[in-house]
Design an enzyme around this catalytic site. Structure first.
Site, PDB file in Angstrom:
ATOM      1  N   ASP A 477       5.983   5.429  -6.757  1.00  0.00           N
ATOM      2  CA  ASP A 477       6.582   4.101  -6.581  1.00  0.00           C
ATOM      3  C   ASP A 477       7.170   3.605  -7.890  1.00  0.00           C
ATOM      4  O   ASP A 477       8.197   2.948  -7.908  1.00  0.00           O
ATOM      5  CB  ASP A 477       5.560   3.107  -6.026  1.00  0.00           C
ATOM      6  CG  ASP A 477       4.326   2.971  -6.895  1.00  0.00           C
ATOM      7  OD1 ASP A 477       4.020   3.908  -7.665  1.00  0.00           O
ATOM      8  OD2 ASP A 477       3.656   1.925  -6.813  1.00  0.00           O
ATOM      9  N   ARG A 481       3.389   1.157 -14.547  1.00  0.00           N
ATOM     10  CA  ARG A 481       2.109   0.451 -14.477  1.00  0.00           C
ATOM     11  C   ARG A 481       1.001   1.365 -13.971  1.00  0.00           C
ATOM     12  O   ARG A 481       1.209   2.550 -13.724  1.00  0.00           O
ATOM     13  CB  ARG A 481       2.248  -0.783 -13.592  1.00  0.00           C
ATOM     14  CG  ARG A 481       2.465  -0.466 -12.125  1.00  0.00           C
ATOM     15  CD  ARG A 481       2.495  -1.750 -11.297  1.00  0.00           C
ATOM     16  NE  ARG A 481       2.785  -1.474  -9.910  1.00  0.00           N
ATOM     17  CZ  ARG A 481       3.665  -2.142  -9.185  1.00  0.00           C
ATOM     18  NH1 ARG A 481       4.363  -3.127  -9.731  1.00  0.00           N
ATOM     19  NH2 ARG A 481       3.845  -1.843  -7.918  1.00  0.00           N
ATOM     20  N   GLU A 483      -0.292   2.631 -11.465  1.00  0.00           N
ATOM     21  CA  GLU A 483      -0.149   2.890 -10.044  1.00  0.00           C
ATOM     22  C   GLU A 483       0.414   4.301  -9.844  1.00  0.00           C
ATOM     23  O   GLU A 483      -0.321   5.239  -9.669  1.00  0.00           O
ATOM     24  CB  GLU A 483       0.733   1.827  -9.398  1.00  0.00           C
ATOM     25  CG  GLU A 483       0.720   1.916  -7.890  1.00  0.00           C
ATOM     26  CD  GLU A 483       0.892   0.600  -7.197  1.00  0.00           C
ATOM     27  OE1 GLU A 483       1.076  -0.430  -7.841  1.00  0.00           O
ATOM     28  OE2 GLU A 483       0.846   0.616  -5.954  1.00  0.00           O
ATOM     29  N   ASP A 490       7.944   3.539   0.694  1.00  0.00           N
ATOM     30  CA  ASP A 490       9.023   3.638  -0.283  1.00  0.00           C
ATOM     31  C   ASP A 490       9.839   4.910  -0.062  1.00  0.00           C
ATOM     32  O   ASP A 490      11.065   4.907  -0.077  1.00  0.00           O
ATOM     33  CB  ASP A 490       8.450   3.664  -1.712  1.00  0.00           C
ATOM     34  CG  ASP A 490       7.492   2.516  -1.995  1.00  0.00           C
ATOM     35  OD1 ASP A 490       6.742   2.135  -1.083  1.00  0.00           O
ATOM     36  OD2 ASP A 490       7.480   2.015  -3.124  1.00  0.00           O
ATOM     37  N   GLU A 747      11.748  -3.455  -8.565  1.00  0.00           N
ATOM     38  CA  GLU A 747      10.842  -3.509  -7.421  1.00  0.00           C
ATOM     39  C   GLU A 747      11.159  -4.711  -6.535  1.00  0.00           C
ATOM     40  O   GLU A 747      11.107  -4.620  -5.312  1.00  0.00           O
ATOM     41  CB  GLU A 747       9.404  -3.620  -7.934  1.00  0.00           C
ATOM     42  CG  GLU A 747       8.366  -3.810  -6.852  1.00  0.00           C
ATOM     43  CD  GLU A 747       6.949  -3.784  -7.401  1.00  0.00           C
ATOM     44  OE1 GLU A 747       6.761  -4.160  -8.576  1.00  0.00           O
ATOM     45  OE2 GLU A 747       6.029  -3.383  -6.666  1.00  0.00           O
ATOM     46  N   HIS A 768      11.619   0.741  -9.471  1.00  0.00           N
ATOM     47  CA  HIS A 768      11.142   1.099  -8.131  1.00  0.00           C
ATOM     48  C   HIS A 768      12.403   1.450  -7.351  1.00  0.00           C
ATOM     49  O   HIS A 768      13.359   0.704  -7.378  1.00  0.00           O
ATOM     50  CB  HIS A 768      10.538  -0.146  -7.483  1.00  0.00           C
ATOM     51  CG  HIS A 768       9.071  -0.127  -7.274  1.00  0.00           C
ATOM     52  ND1 HIS A 768       8.184  -0.123  -8.322  1.00  0.00           N
ATOM     53  CD2 HIS A 768       8.329  -0.161  -6.143  1.00  0.00           C
ATOM     54  CE1 HIS A 768       6.950  -0.160  -7.825  1.00  0.00           C
ATOM     55  NE2 HIS A 768       7.016  -0.174  -6.503  1.00  0.00           N
TER      56      HIS A 768
HETATM   57  C1  BGC Z   1       3.743  -0.327  -4.433  1.00  0.00           C
HETATM   58  C2  BGC Z   1       4.784  -0.235  -3.373  1.00  0.00           C
HETATM   59  C3  BGC Z   1       4.110   0.032  -2.097  1.00  0.00           C
HETATM   60  C4  BGC Z   1       3.248  -1.142  -1.828  1.00  0.00           C
HETATM   61  C5  BGC Z   1       2.563  -1.170  -0.529  1.00  0.00           C
HETATM   62  C6  BGC Z   1       2.869  -1.494  -4.126  1.00  0.00           C
HETATM   63  O1  BGC Z   1       1.896  -1.701  -5.045  1.00  0.00           O
HETATM   64  O2  BGC Z   1       4.260  -0.366  -5.688  1.00  0.00           O
HETATM   65  O3  BGC Z   1       5.974   0.154  -3.690  1.00  0.00           O
HETATM   66  O4  BGC Z   1       4.877   0.426  -1.050  1.00  0.00           O
HETATM   67  O5  BGC Z   1       2.340  -1.405  -2.850  1.00  0.00           O
HETATM   68  O6  BGC Z   1       2.794  -2.363  -0.034  1.00  0.00           O
END
Ligand code: BGC
Length: 895
Positions: A477, A481, A483, A490, A747, A768
């Site tokens: 994504d 960060r 994640e 996505d 994003e 993103h």
């Molecule tokens: C991510 C997204 C993902 C979403 C789910 C986020 O934290 O970065 O891109 O699809 O969470 O809702």
């Protein structure tokens, strides 16, 4: 070329000369070139031999297909003798053209099988328990107990006979860098990439024949936790798959005399800590150059003081050959500006938000500490904006050896950044220069797009960078960060756009395996893949990715294997939805139910979104079933689709075509998915248009429908509004971030606004890709390069650009599975010009805008149908002239 076909670009499973092929059978493809128009293939012959000499002598011992009448050039199953492990298959292709003339044989290509059976592996997993780090300068490892020293593992061995060939089969639970005799093996970064290591473990194969020398040799690797044991995702959580990284090496040396020597990770290996105090994907890397173990990976090094490794056996987790292009450290981006923050702190601007790390050059005394931090933006007062990284520390430290000018790049981390902050002793910092190293999956470029609007060009570039930055082993994504997960929503939103930018056939084939691995037992597809910790699943538009991605790969690459491989999982998913929602509305079990994620000022019913996607799945399943000969299922899914579409209309659509919620997304989904009968669809379009107009030509869509916005308006005969949205630069719009200097897709529409500054730091990535899914429309409509959906795989191209008055020209290319397609249109005083290029063995329908009914010429002459000039048919369409052509380059003019 003399008009005949030339066979080029032989690939096996989408890869050029791959090693470690494990599929049975692998699929072969090639491309055709010809300088004559309207060239096509009528037959092919493939020869496969166990040695190139066999081919030259016309003796293909593994497979000679004979002449096969077929126009296919891709997805052709190898049909020869079953290949054992370690077999190199040398192959070549010859094609017959429309006149029955054969091409020359292609150049010889090859693929090599990997270690196909569990018994082929005699290596064991090796690891080295090392004491944790003491507190390090700057407090960089404070509170992070998974930041452990990266071990160096090695063993030496001797070679006393001439070597015919040598292969290194290797992988890690973690990430590793293999070395033999003082050099890095291969050119990969962060190998083996990310899979659910509890389900499957990808290994790499390197041809190291030239690296092995007579006498003492050394094989070794540096090992770091990577996705296996390092920090991934949010909440400072590490060790998702295991506690310490492990290395698996099997070096096989075949001698000229026919003997084979195998050097594996076993009890003879020894290890030590080294200069990397830690290397972690999220937190950064700490390299103390004073601790370099000079010569550790070469002969003659004394490792008697090193520790023996800890061993564990192979378990049942399958070891699989790589399916996709590796991650590599690719281009360097220079610093374009430097600002001094205070004594000993400077910030460099690379002018591009990218993924990777820094290359540092510095000079100073031993023990001097240089700290690097990374950010995507600067704060209003010019400092590094790192708040949106959440708990990813994204901090690298380099401790100088003091040996003169030093150059350093980390290898076991990656950051998302445009700015690099360097701090330390002012005298040392004064010597430092940095540049940015891009790191990502080495997919090849497929498309290029430029037009007369610099704004749109910047948008197109931002879409490409958003993709490159986030396609790192899996579609992440975001790269910055804490994640970096493979979110299914996505990926499904963006997959079609992704195919326009890069060749992602292999990349998504690999990731679909991750998706299948992460499917829940009840059939629900997950939120993220590879699986990480708890398994959330069943969220509308996220879970549906499990159906949408295979369908897209089939459409774009003509790939039915991915349908077959995914079919059981997809069917289970559809059965799950039906079981849970017997009334045909997705009311129950919507998992985390993200809705129209990050839409702006519009709330769309989540139940509506779910039901629409479910119906869409059913229609895609019907089409895929038909494409793979599953006729009974095709009928069943068609019926399911009808039932769901009716249920949708009954539940959410009023007689005047108004849809509950009256949001753009509420209209876009059923329109794009074909859920509405014609009269209601016409009314729904009117409501959609009214909505966009009422908002001053601005969008409100979040992730789930943003890709459909321009295509739906175009299909409904309102491309003018799609262009209004494209050129909109007031918030929210695609161009608004570009006005703020964006070099990637954000994003959120409101990541930063003049009115409110930065969005909540809890979730505000500037890299993103999802909202960049307008990219497919740039190719398919603005440049006009598309595929006839009835004939997947670009065998029948459709070029139908819409030359909006706000653009003077567009020039685009797309290298598809059958070769390169180009569309270049330009409006001049003399009229409209459209130059196209169609690869050999494809035909194309060219839809030339011609509302005045003017004369259309081709290369200066009036169009006439003939075999040699390539024109197959001409007809007048609705405001256009439609010309069907064969392959070649054509220049049309209207007026
Ligand atoms: C991510 C997204 C993902 C979403 C789910 C986020 O934290 O970065 O891109 O699809 O969470 O809702």
């Amino acid at each position: 070329m003399s008009g005949r076909l030339a066979v080029t670009r032989l690939r096996c499973d989408y890869l050029v000369d791959p090693l470690g092929i494990q599929s049975d059978p692998p699929l072969l493809s090639w491309e055709l070139a010809s300088d004559r128009r309207n060239q096509r293939q009528t037959a092919w012959r493939i020869q496969v031999a166990s040695a190139p000499e066999g081919l030259v002598a016309d003796a293909a011992d593994l497979w000679d297909s004979g002449v096969v009448s077929s126009s296919e050039t891709a997805q052709i199953p190898y049909g020869g003798l079953r290949l054992a492990s370690r077999t190199t298959a040398w192959w070549r292709v010859r094609s017959w053209d429309g006149d029955g003339e054969p091409s020359d044989w292609s150049e010889i290509a090859r693929w090599e099988t990997g270690l196909l059976r569990a018994e082929d592996w005699s290596a064991r997993w090796a690891s080295l328990p090392l004491p944790p780090n003491a507190p390090l300068p700057g407090g960089v490892n404070e509170g992070l107990d998974a930041l452990t020293p990266a071990p160096l593992l090695r063993r030496s061995f001797s070679v006393d006979r001439p070597v015919r060939r040598a292969r290194l089969y290797a992988t890690a639970r973690g990430v590793y860098e293999p070395r033999i005799n003082g050099t890095l093996v291969g050119d990969r970064a962060l190998a083996p990439g990310w899979t659910d290591y509890s389900r499957r473990q990808a290994y790499q194969v390197f041809d190291v024949t030239a690296t092995i020398t007579p006498g003492e040799n050394v094989v070794g690797a540096t090992l770091a936790p990577g996705w296996f044991a390092g920090y991934v995702g949010w909440g400072e959580r590490a060790r998702h798959y295991g506690t310490e990284p492990q290395l698996l090496v099997q070096l096989e040396i075949d001698h000229e005399d026919g003997s084979r020597e195998i050097v594996v990770t076993d009890g003879s290996w020894r290890g030590s800590d080294g200069p990397v105090r830690y290397g972690d994907l999220l937190m950064g890397e700490y390299h103390d150059a004073r601790r370099a173990r000079t010569g550790w990976d070469r002969a003659g090094f004394d490792d008697s003081g090193w520790q023996p490794v800890r061993l564990s056996g192979l378990n049942a987790t399958p070891l699989v050959g790589d399916l996709a292009e590796p991650v590599r450290a690719l281009e360097l981006l220079p610093s374009i500006a430097m600002t001094t923050i205070d004594e000993g702190t400077v910030i460099h601007d690379l002018g591009q938000n990218l993924t990777g790390w820094a290359r540092l050059e510095v000079h100073g005394p031993a023990g001097a500490v240089v700290r690097l931090r990374f950010g995507e933006r600067l704060t209003d007062d010019g400092r590094l904006y790192v708040e949106n990284l959440r708990r990813a520390r994204a901090t690298d430290t380099y401790v100088l050896a003091g040996t003169g000018p030093e150059v350093w790049e980390p290898r076991f981390t990656f950051h998302g950044f445009q700015y690099i902050e360097i701090s330390g002793d002012p005298n040392v910092i004064a010597t430092a220069t940095v540049s940015g190293r891009f790191v990502g999956s080495a997919t090849t470029t497929a498309g290029t797009f430029v037009c007369s609007s610099e704004d749109v060009n910047q948008l197109a570039r931002n879409i490409v960078w958003g993709q490159r930055d986030n396609f790192l082993s899996i579609p992440t994504d975001c790269p910055q960060r804490d994640e970096r997960l493979g979110w299914l929503g996505d990926a499904q939103v963006f997959v079609r756009t992704a195919t326009t930018n890069m060749d992602v056939a292999a990349f998504f084939r690999k990731w679909m395996v991750d998706v299948l691995d992460a499917q829940r037992d009840d059939g629900a597809f997950p939120d993220v893949a590879p699986r990480l910790g708890t398994l959330n699943a069943s969220a509308p538009a996220w879970a549906d990715c499990g159906v949408i991605v295979p369908w897209t790969l089939w459409q774009v690459y003509g790939d039915t294997r991915v349908i077959d491989e995914s079919w059981p999982a997809m069917s289970r998913y559809l059965a799950y939805l039906e079981r849970r929602n017997p009334d045909g509305l997705w009311v129950d079990d919507r998992g985390n139910d993200y809705g129209d994620w990050l839409s702006i000022d519009a709330e769309t019913s989540k139940e509506l979104i779910g039901t629409a996607f479910w119906a869409y799945d059913a229609s895609l399943m019907g089409a895929m079933a038909r494409a793979t000969g599953r006729h009974i299922e095709a009928d069943r899914y068609d019926r399911l689709f009808r039932w769901l579409a009716d249920a949708f209309v009954a539940a959410y659509v009023a007689d005047d075509g108004r849809i509950i919620g009256d949001t753009q997304t509420a209209y876009l989904l059923p329109l794009h998915f074909g859920l509405l009968p014609e009269d209601l669809a016409t009314r729904a379009v009117e409501h959609l248009v009214a909505n966009i107009r009422a908002r001053g030509n601005r969008l409100t869509t979040g992730f789930v429908s943003v890709a459909y916005l321009c295509p739906v308006l175009t299909a409904a005969g309102r491309p003018d509004i799609a262009f209004d949205l494209l050129f909109q630069d007031r918030f929210p719009s695609w161009l608004y971030p570009i006005r703020q200097g964006a070099t990637t897709i954000w994003e959120r529409w409101d990541g930063w606004t003049e009115a409110d500054g930065f969005q909540d730091v809890g979730m505000n990535s500037f890299n993103h890709y999802s909202l960049g899914s307008v990219g497919e429309w740039l190719y398919r409509t603005v440049a006009g390069i598309d595929n006839d959906p009835a004939v997947p795989g670009f065998a029948r191209v459709r070029i139908a650009p819409i030359p909006d008055h706000r653009l003077d020209w567009v020039r685009a290319t797309y290298h598809g599975i059958r070769g390169s397609i180009a569309s270049h249109w330009e409006r001049t005083a003399g009229g409209l010009h459209l130059a196209v290029e169609i690869p050999a063995n494809s035909t194309a329908e060219i839809v030339i805008p011609n509302s005045e009914g003017a004369t259309v010429r081709e290369s200066g002459s009036e169009i006439s149908i003939s075999e040699t000039n390539g024109v197959i048919a001409v007809r007048e369409g609705d405001g256009s002239t439609v010309v069907t052509i064969g392959s070649g380059s054509y220049r049309f003019t209207v007026g």
